[in-house]
Design a protein around this motif. Structure first.
Motif, PDB file in Angstrom:
ATOM      1  N   GLY A 599       0.814  -1.205   0.000  1.00 32.42           N
ATOM      2  CA  GLY A 599       0.000   0.000   0.000  1.00 32.42           C
ATOM      3  C   GLY A 599       0.851   1.259   0.000  1.00 32.42           C
ATOM      4  N   ASP A 600       0.194   2.389  -0.279  1.00 38.65           N
ATOM      5  CA  ASP A 600       0.866   3.687  -0.329  1.00 38.65           C
ATOM      6  C   ASP A 600       0.531   4.485   0.925  1.00 38.65           C
ATOM      7  OD1 ASP A 600       1.587   2.843  -2.825  1.00 38.65           O
ATOM      8  OD2 ASP A 600       0.082   4.054  -3.880  1.00 38.65           O
ATOM      9  N   LEU A 601       1.417   5.410   1.273  1.00 40.56           N
ATOM     10  CA  LEU A 601       1.163   6.282   2.418  1.00 40.56           C
ATOM     11  C   LEU A 601       1.947   7.576   2.233  1.00 40.56           C
ATOM     12  CD1 LEU A 601       0.704   5.514   6.084  1.00 40.56           C
ATOM     13  CD2 LEU A 601       2.594   7.041   5.520  1.00 40.56           C
ATOM     14  N   ARG A 602       1.321   8.662   2.643  1.00 41.81           N
ATOM     15  CA  ARG A 602       1.992   9.965   2.532  1.00 41.81           C
ATOM     16  C   ARG A 602       1.720  10.769   3.803  1.00 41.81           C
ATOM     17  NH1 ARG A 602       4.008  13.804  -1.006  1.00 41.81           N
ATOM     18  NH2 ARG A 602       3.481  15.973  -0.482  1.00 41.81           N
ATOM     19  N   MET A 603       2.793  11.337   4.367  1.00 44.56           N
ATOM     20  CA  MET A 603       2.684  12.247   5.500  1.00 44.56           C
ATOM     21  C   MET A 603       3.482  13.506   5.175  1.00 44.56           C
ATOM     22  SD  MET A 603       3.092   9.732   8.821  1.00 44.56           S
ATOM     23  CE  MET A 603       2.268  10.849   9.941  1.00 44.56           C
ATOM     24  N   ASP A 604       2.884  14.669   5.469  1.00 48.51           N
ATOM     25  CA  ASP A 604       3.590  15.936   5.281  1.00 48.51           C
ATOM     26  C   ASP A 604       2.992  16.938   6.250  1.00 48.51           C
ATOM     27  OD1 ASP A 604       1.162  16.721   4.118  1.00 48.51           O
ATOM     28  OD2 ASP A 604       1.873  16.225   2.102  1.00 48.51           O
ATOM     29  N   GLN A 605       3.307  18.221   6.080  1.00 48.87           N
ATOM     30  CA  GLN A 605       2.834  19.233   7.015  1.00 48.87           C
ATOM     31  C   GLN A 605       1.314  19.287   7.066  1.00 48.87           C
ATOM     32  OE1 GLN A 605       4.913  20.779   9.061  1.00 48.87           O
ATOM     33  NE2 GLN A 605       3.145  21.684  10.107  1.00 48.87           N
ATOM     34  N   GLY A 606       0.671  19.007   5.950  1.00 53.68           N
ATOM     35  CA  GLY A 606      -0.790  19.010   5.923  1.00 53.68           C
ATOM     36  C   GLY A 606      -1.393  17.681   6.310  1.00 53.68           C
ATOM     37  N   ARG A 607      -0.578  16.672   6.491  1.00 49.61           N
ATOM     38  CA  ARG A 607      -1.043  15.339   6.879  1.00 49.61           C
ATOM     39  C   ARG A 607      -0.145  14.810   8.011  1.00 49.61           C
ATOM     40  NH1 ARG A 607      -0.840  15.594   1.380  1.00 49.61           N
ATOM     41  NH2 ARG A 607      -2.750  15.183   0.197  1.00 49.61           N
ATOM     42  N   ARG A 608      -0.059  15.561   9.073  1.00 48.76           N
ATOM     43  CA  ARG A 608       0.825  15.175  10.176  1.00 48.76           C
ATOM     44  C   ARG A 608       0.202  14.093  11.049  1.00 48.76           C
ATOM     45  NH1 ARG A 608       0.678  18.735  13.538  1.00 48.76           N
ATOM     46  NH2 ARG A 608      -0.674  20.278  12.570  1.00 48.76           N
ATOM     47  N   ILE A 609      -1.131  14.062  11.094  1.00 44.10           N
ATOM     48  CA  ILE A 609      -1.847  13.059  11.888  1.00 44.10           C
ATOM     49  C   ILE A 609      -2.765  12.292  10.959  1.00 44.10           C
ATOM     50  CG2 ILE A 609      -3.407  12.652  13.819  1.00 44.10           C
ATOM     51  CD1 ILE A 609      -2.496  15.247  15.043  1.00 44.10           C
ATOM     52  N   LEU A 610      -2.487  11.016  10.820  1.00 42.83           N
ATOM     53  CA  LEU A 610      -3.328  10.157   9.982  1.00 42.83           C
ATOM     54  C   LEU A 610      -4.196   9.311  10.897  1.00 42.83           C
ATOM     55  CD1 LEU A 610      -0.811   9.015   7.226  1.00 42.83           C
ATOM     56  CD2 LEU A 610      -2.274  11.045   7.289  1.00 42.83           C
ATOM     57  N   LEU A 705     -13.323   7.515  24.551  1.00 40.52           N
ATOM     58  CA  LEU A 705     -13.408   8.449  23.440  1.00 40.52           C
ATOM     59  C   LEU A 705     -12.839   9.817  23.824  1.00 40.52           C
ATOM     60  CD1 LEU A 705     -14.313   9.215  20.623  1.00 40.52           C
ATOM     61  CD2 LEU A 705     -16.649   9.456  21.485  1.00 40.52           C
ATOM     62  N   SER A 706     -13.136  10.244  25.041  1.00 35.75           N
ATOM     63  CA  SER A 706     -12.624  11.534  25.503  1.00 35.75           C
ATOM     64  C   SER A 706     -11.105  11.518  25.574  1.00 35.75           C
ATOM     65  CB  SER A 706     -13.199  11.859  26.885  1.00 35.75           C
ATOM     66  OG  SER A 706     -14.601  11.874  26.866  1.00 35.75           O
ATOM     67  N   LEU A 707     -10.553  10.439  26.099  1.00 34.36           N
ATOM     68  CA  LEU A 707      -9.099  10.328  26.198  1.00 34.36           C
ATOM     69  C   LEU A 707      -8.456  10.299  24.817  1.00 34.36           C
ATOM     70  CD1 LEU A 707      -8.849   7.741  29.106  1.00 34.36           C
ATOM     71  CD2 LEU A 707      -7.831  10.026  29.114  1.00 34.36           C
ATOM     72  N   ALA A 708      -9.039   9.506  23.917  1.00 30.43           N
ATOM     73  CA  ALA A 708      -8.469   9.407  22.575  1.00 30.43           C
ATOM     74  C   ALA A 708      -8.473  10.762  21.884  1.00 30.43           C
ATOM     75  CB  ALA A 708      -9.260   8.388  21.744  1.00 30.43           C
ATOM     76  N   TRP A 709      -9.578  11.497  22.031  1.00 25.36           N
ATOM     77  CA  TRP A 709      -9.675  12.818  21.411  1.00 25.36           C
ATOM     78  C   TRP A 709      -8.636  13.771  22.000  1.00 25.36           C
ATOM     79  CZ3 TRP A 709     -14.723  16.250  21.386  1.00 25.36           C
ATOM     80  CH2 TRP A 709     -14.508  17.337  20.531  1.00 25.36           C
ATOM     81  N   ALA A 710      -8.501  13.737  23.345  1.00 28.12           N
ATOM     82  CA  ALA A 710      -7.547  14.623  24.007  1.00 28.12           C
ATOM     83  C   ALA A 710      -6.114  14.311  23.591  1.00 28.12           C
ATOM     84  CB  ALA A 710      -7.704  14.509  25.520  1.00 28.12           C
ATOM     85  N   VAL A 711      -5.811  13.011  23.419  1.00 29.83           N
ATOM     86  CA  VAL A 711      -4.472  12.617  22.987  1.00 29.83           C
ATOM     87  C   VAL A 711      -4.181  13.140  21.584  1.00 29.83           C
ATOM     88  CG1 VAL A 711      -3.051  10.624  22.321  1.00 29.83           C
ATOM     89  CG2 VAL A 711      -4.302  10.599  24.488  1.00 29.83           C
ATOM     90  N   VAL A 712      -5.167  13.030  20.686  1.00 28.68           N
ATOM     91  CA  VAL A 712      -4.989  13.541  19.321  1.00 28.68           C
ATOM     92  C   VAL A 712      -4.734  15.039  19.345  1.00 28.68           C
ATOM     93  CG1 VAL A 712      -6.126  13.906  17.106  1.00 28.68           C
ATOM     94  CG2 VAL A 712      -6.336  11.705  18.262  1.00 28.68           C
ATOM     95  N   GLU A 713      -5.513  15.747  20.147  1.00 29.28           N
ATOM     96  CA  GLU A 713      -5.331  17.199  20.225  1.00 29.28           C
ATOM     97  C   GLU A 713      -3.942  17.562  20.736  1.00 29.28           C
ATOM     98  OE1 GLU A 713      -8.421  18.971  22.541  1.00 29.28           O
ATOM     99  OE2 GLU A 713      -9.714  19.286  20.795  1.00 29.28           O
ATOM    100  N   LEU A 715      -1.141  15.786  20.620  1.00 29.30           N
ATOM    101  CA  LEU A 715      -0.113  15.475  19.632  1.00 29.30           C
ATOM    102  C   LEU A 715      -0.139  16.453  18.460  1.00 29.30           C
ATOM    103  CD1 LEU A 715      -0.351  11.578  19.611  1.00 29.30           C
ATOM    104  CD2 LEU A 715       1.554  12.956  20.456  1.00 29.30           C
ATOM    105  N   SER A 716      -1.314  17.028  18.173  1.00 30.76           N
ATOM    106  CA  SER A 716      -1.402  17.967  17.044  1.00 30.76           C
ATOM    107  C   SER A 716      -0.713  19.290  17.338  1.00 30.76           C
ATOM    108  CB  SER A 716      -2.870  18.225  16.690  1.00 30.76           C
ATOM    109  OG  SER A 716      -3.501  18.993  17.706  1.00 30.76           O
ATOM    110  N   THR A 717      -0.546  19.610  18.614  1.00 33.82           N
ATOM    111  CA  THR A 717       0.077  20.892  18.972  1.00 33.82           C
ATOM    112  C   THR A 717       1.455  20.725  19.586  1.00 33.82           C
ATOM    113  OG1 THR A 717      -0.995  20.827  21.153  1.00 33.82           O
ATOM    114  CG2 THR A 717      -2.173  21.950  19.367  1.00 33.82           C
ATOM    115  N   ARG A 718       1.816  19.532  19.965  1.00 32.28           N
ATOM    116  CA  ARG A 718       3.087  19.317  20.668  1.00 32.28           C
ATOM    117  C   ARG A 718       4.270  19.618  19.734  1.00 32.28           C
ATOM    118  NH1 ARG A 718       4.609  17.282  25.362  1.00 32.28           N
ATOM    119  NH2 ARG A 718       6.694  16.394  25.551  1.00 32.28           N
ATOM    120  N   ILE A 741      -8.988  19.901  13.375  1.00 29.85           N
ATOM    121  CA  ILE A 741      -7.618  19.866  13.879  1.00 29.85           C
ATOM    122  C   ILE A 741      -6.683  19.965  12.687  1.00 29.85           C
ATOM    123  CG2 ILE A 741      -5.853  18.410  14.970  1.00 29.85           C
ATOM    124  CD1 ILE A 741      -7.938  17.334  16.822  1.00 29.85           C
ATOM    125  N   ASP A 742      -5.839  20.962  12.731  1.00 26.32           N
ATOM    126  CA  ASP A 742      -4.931  21.212  11.611  1.00 26.32           C
ATOM    127  C   ASP A 742      -3.995  20.033  11.400  1.00 26.32           C
ATOM    128  OD1 ASP A 742      -3.723  22.752   9.568  1.00 26.32           O
ATOM    129  OD2 ASP A 742      -2.084  23.262  10.938  1.00 26.32           O
TER     130      ASP A 742
END
Length: 868
Positions: A599-610, A705-713, A715-718, A741-742
């Motif tokens: 499979g293919d995968l791409r990560m960049d500044q606009g795709r930092r969290i998949l 769900l609350s924990l998972a959401w908070a973890v994503v948030e 990591l998105s700003t760290r 989330i950006d």
């Protein structure tokens, strides 16, 4: 003798005492009972007829190694008490002394070591008053040692778990933390005042390293690390009786040079062991290891534990791997030659310590004989594309002189024991040649002397004889009436003959009788001289061991890349990861290349969290892990399993996958999950790659769900939004975070329904999964049909109720402000309450502009207002 035994036993508590008596090692009392059970040998008695017989067991000295190996594997420590004087020359009791103490962390014999793995002795010291500590580790079999200083105690324990020492020195009273309890079985408690004394440690280190100050060793100002190093040297002094002059240069671990992998990530990615704790098939190590020598295997292990984080060493390795990858014939010839090279590092250590046997010398000779062959193979190639390979070849030491010496000295199949003789070839030493001649052809020499006397003297019927009283003699019949030669000396008169000896006959007789013992003694002396000569060349052996290890490492990576059809990745300093037709190397090896869907995968500044969704069994965890594994492979200079790959360097890789518990330490599955997640959130940095699988599944739906959401948030700003994260989840509600989330993008593992069944397409495609397919997966897993059918009925009822509730407006999704996919009923507020100043402040509050401390202060202020 028993008093002597008990004195040595008292001096070495906790050790099994192997007591040399003639040709045997004997054990008595409790030691005899322990050993007889552990290695299954007969338990006898020293005085069987006494009321209290003394238990005893033993084994021949030349066959003791297998028993020692078994006992060390079981964790026992062994004191070897040898005879230190010749029993023939002893007056009274033979002098004995403990010549060394064998422990799991200090063995050098191959029977106790894994050839392609290091065997570490570790030491840990933490000063809570200074909030600083150090760990040191040493492979006694190779002489390599290193250490780490830190002000974070958990970090030191994490590294010690990674190192996995066979034996760990801890100050008495110090316990291994529960979360690192895997180390508890390797602990040896030692007196802190003796082993971890700072002044003594400093002196021991400077003496061992022949250094004037600690600065040159990178230890200045790191007293806790100095103490840990000192503990290692003190332990070696006590167990090896001062024999550790083979230690190399101490090199502190530089974390800034390496991609950091904690022990949890190593386990979750199954780099060296599967999740069930077993090694071998199913691990990245097993797929990648195509090395031919122990040194190359250990280098591969070291690189996988500590990949590089800078481009320069990675690209240099890639150049050498690519060079050998493109030349199949050369690589095949190199592999064939390397197959005859033994462990030069450990062989040279045993030679230096005086513990090498004849078999080791033959292995060394065979290894050295391959060095010219390897040189000629490489010298015939244009090495400009591989500068590091060219550099090694320019400094190549074929060791022709030592190989020629060993070839001239030793027979092809020497006896296993040094003192038995028969080690050396004829022509190596003139005196030995004479003894060998006498030993093997003494009778012929006697017959030749007899013929010479017959020819020189006209004595008819002159006979050569022998008896135990007079030895060899010439016998002359009484019938001979002539004069016997003057050099004939009468020894015995018989009725019919006279027996004579001659000075030459007596000299030859003495030589023949003593030739066997003299030969053994001389061969032992020559063997020691040969060992000392080779020991002086240890630096040459180590240089070539490093050269062979590098060459073997490069060809091993090239061979693995060729066999598995891997490609050379492009590495860069950015954050982008672009993988085309990527595969998981371990899963592919288990399934077969034909059955694996890349499979293919791409990560960049606009795709930092998949954010990856999809049913169980679809392959979410495989996709996550293969990205992390490819990053690690790329940063050790290896090719990767993909059609093409462009990978931004990582400074750390974190992995939290799977569900496991640690009930022995009181940790549930959810507790383990949260502990690992907490470590990631605290330690993830600017260039980290984070792999998260199913966060929050071990608790209630809303909590998880609350924990998972908070973890994503988080990591998105760290680290300024530079942490790259792959997050697999079953919480479909989280897919609503795309656009909020950006840098977050939804992906899912494609699934197709076909005639009531589901087909896993194993493809990563954009967008969220439409549903979880949990019941279908349960059916595929073999859950009984009635249970599956009942689950479908319950699901239909729940979905119908959910639709009814929506129609009745019980949940106003339009007013949803908390969780995507979950609504909240309208809040009814009393009119009088609306006029309360807290409500007024709350309405005007700028939540986004507040710091955590400001929020806490405001809450405390409101609390006081309510009290008033």
């Amino acid at each position: 003798m028993l008093e002597q035994y008990l004195r040595f036993k008292e001096e070495h508590p906790g050790c099994l005492l192997f007591f040399r008596m003639g040709d045997f090692y004997e054990l008595f009392f409790e030691d005899a009972e322990v050993v007889s059970r552990a290695v299954q040998i007969a338990l006898t008695s020293r005085n069987p007829n006494d009321e209290n017989p003394i238990p005893m067991c033993g084994m021949p000295h030349h066959a003791v190694e297998p028993y020692l190996s078994q006992l060390l594997d079981k964790g026992y420590k062994i004191a070897i008490c040898d005879q230190i004087e010749d029993p023939k020359e002893a007056k009274g009791l033979v002098k004995r002394d403990v010549t060394r103490v064998l422990t799991p962390g200090t063995v050098v014999e191959d029977s106790n070591l894994r050839s392609k793995a290091n065997n570490y002795l570790g030491a840990f010291y933490w000063d809570s008053a200074k909030d600083a500590g150090g760990i040191a580790w040493l492979d006694f079999s190779t002489g390599q040692w290193s250490g780490l200083y830190s002000r974070k105690e958990p970090e030191l324990w994490q590294w010690m778990v990674k190192i996995d020492p066979s034996e760990l020195l801890l100050p008495q009273g110090v316990k291994v933390p529960p979360q690192f309890n895997d180390l508890a079985g390797q602990v040896t408690a030692v007196a802190p005042g003796t082993f971890f004394d700072l002044a003594g440690a400093r002196n021991r280190i400077l003496e061992a390293q022949h250094a004037a100050d600690l600065d040159s060793l990178g230890l200045q100002g790191k007293n806790e690390l100095v103490r840990a190093c000192g503990a290692l040297l003190t332990y070696l002094d006590q167990t090896q009786k001062g024999e550790f002059g083979h230690l190399g240069e101490f090199r502190p671990l530089n974390l800034g040079k390496h991609l950091l992998l904690d022990e949890v990530t190593e386990r979750n990615l199954e780099i060296f062991r599967r999740l069930d704790g077993r090694s071998g098939p199913g691990t990245l190590w097993q797929v990648m290891d195509r090395t031919m020598t122990p040194m190359g295997g250990r280098l591969l292990e070291a690189r996988l534990r500590q990949p590089w984080r800078n481009l320069a060493p990675i690209e240099k390795t890639q150049e050498c791997v690519a060079f050998l990858f493109e030349r199949d014939r050369l690589r095949g010839d190199v592999r064939h030659a390397l197959d005859s090279v033994y462990d030069l590092e450990r062989l040279s250590t045993r030679i230096f310590l005086g513990r090498a046997n004849p078999k080791d010398f033959i292995a060394l000779r065979r290894s050295l004989s391959m060095l010219p062959r390897l040189h000629s193979l490489l010298a015939g190639e244009d090495l400009d594309p591989a500068p590091d390979l060219k550099r090694i070849l320019a400094k190549w030491d074929a060791m022709d002189d030592l190989c020629a010496l060993l070839d001239k000295a030793l027979v092809d199949t020497p006896p296993p024991v040094i003192t038995d003789g028969g080690l050396f070839r004829k022509g190596f030493d003139p005196v030995l040649d004479e003894l060998i001649e006498l030993n093997e052809h003494g009778e012929d020499r006697l017959k030749a002397l007899h013929r010479a006397e017959l020819a020189k003297n006209d004595i008819p019927k002159l006979k050569l004889g022998f008896n135990k009283v007079f030895g060899y003699f010439f016998e002359v019949s009484k019938a001979y009436k002539g004069q016997v030669p003057d050099h004939f000396i009468r020894r015995q008169t018989l009725v019919n003959s006279e027996r004579y000896i001659t000075p030459e006959l007596k000299e030859l007789e003495d030589k023949i009788i003593s030739a066997s013992e003299e030969r053994k003694s001389l061969e032992y002396k020559l063997f020691q001289e040969l060992r000392e000569h080779l020991a002086k060349a240890r630096s040459r052996f180590l240089f070539m061991a490093d050269a062979i290890a590098s060459l073997d490492y490069w060809q091993g990576l090239a061979e693995a890349a060729r066999v598995n059809e891997w490609t050379r990745p492009v590495l860069h300093d950015g954050l982008e990861i672009e993988i085309e037709q990527g595969r998981h190397p371990v899963v592919e090896a288990a399934m077969g290349a034909a059955n694996y869907i890349p499979g293919d995968l791409r990560m960049d500044q606009g795709r930092r969290i998949l954010l990856i969704t999809g049913p169980n069994m679809a392959g979410k965890s495989t996709v996550l892990r293969q990205v992390a594994i490819m990053t690690i492979m790329a940063q050790i200079g290896s090719f990767v399993p993909a059609r093409s790959a462009r990978i931004g360097l990582a400074d750390r890789v974190f992995s939290r996958v799977g569900a496991s518990d640690n009930l022995a330490q009181g940790h549930s599955t959810f507790m383990v999950e949260m502990t690992e997640t907490a470590r990631i959130l605290r330690q993830a940095g600017k260039r980290s790659l984070v792999i998260l699988d199913e966060i929050g599944r071990g608790t209630s739906t809303y909590d998880g769900l609350s924990l998972a959401w908070a973890v994503v948030e988080e990591l998105s700003t760290r680290a300024g939004g530079s942490v790259r994260t792959l997050f697999a989840t079953h919480y479909h509600e989280l897919t609503g975070l795309e656009g909020k989330i950006d840098g977050l993008r939804n992906l899912n593992i494609a699934v197709k329904e076909w005639k009531g069944d589901i087909v896993f397409l194993r493809r990563l495609v954009p967008g969220p999964a439409d549903r979880s397919y949990g019941i279908e997966v349960a059916r595929l897993a073999g859950v009984p049909r009635p249970v599956v059918e009942r689950a479908r009925e319950i699901l239909a009822e729940l979905e119908e109720k959910s639709q009814d509730n929506q129609a009745k407006g019980a949940v106003d999704r339009a007013s949803q402000t908390l969780l995507p996919g979950f609504g909240a009923p309208p809040i009814k507020i009393d009119r009088e309450l609306c006029e309360h100043p807290i409500i007024t402040q709350l309405t005007d509050l700028d939540v986004d502009g507040m710091t955590p401390i400001q929020a806490l202060m405001l809450l405390n202020q409101w609390k006081d207002m309510i009290k008033d």
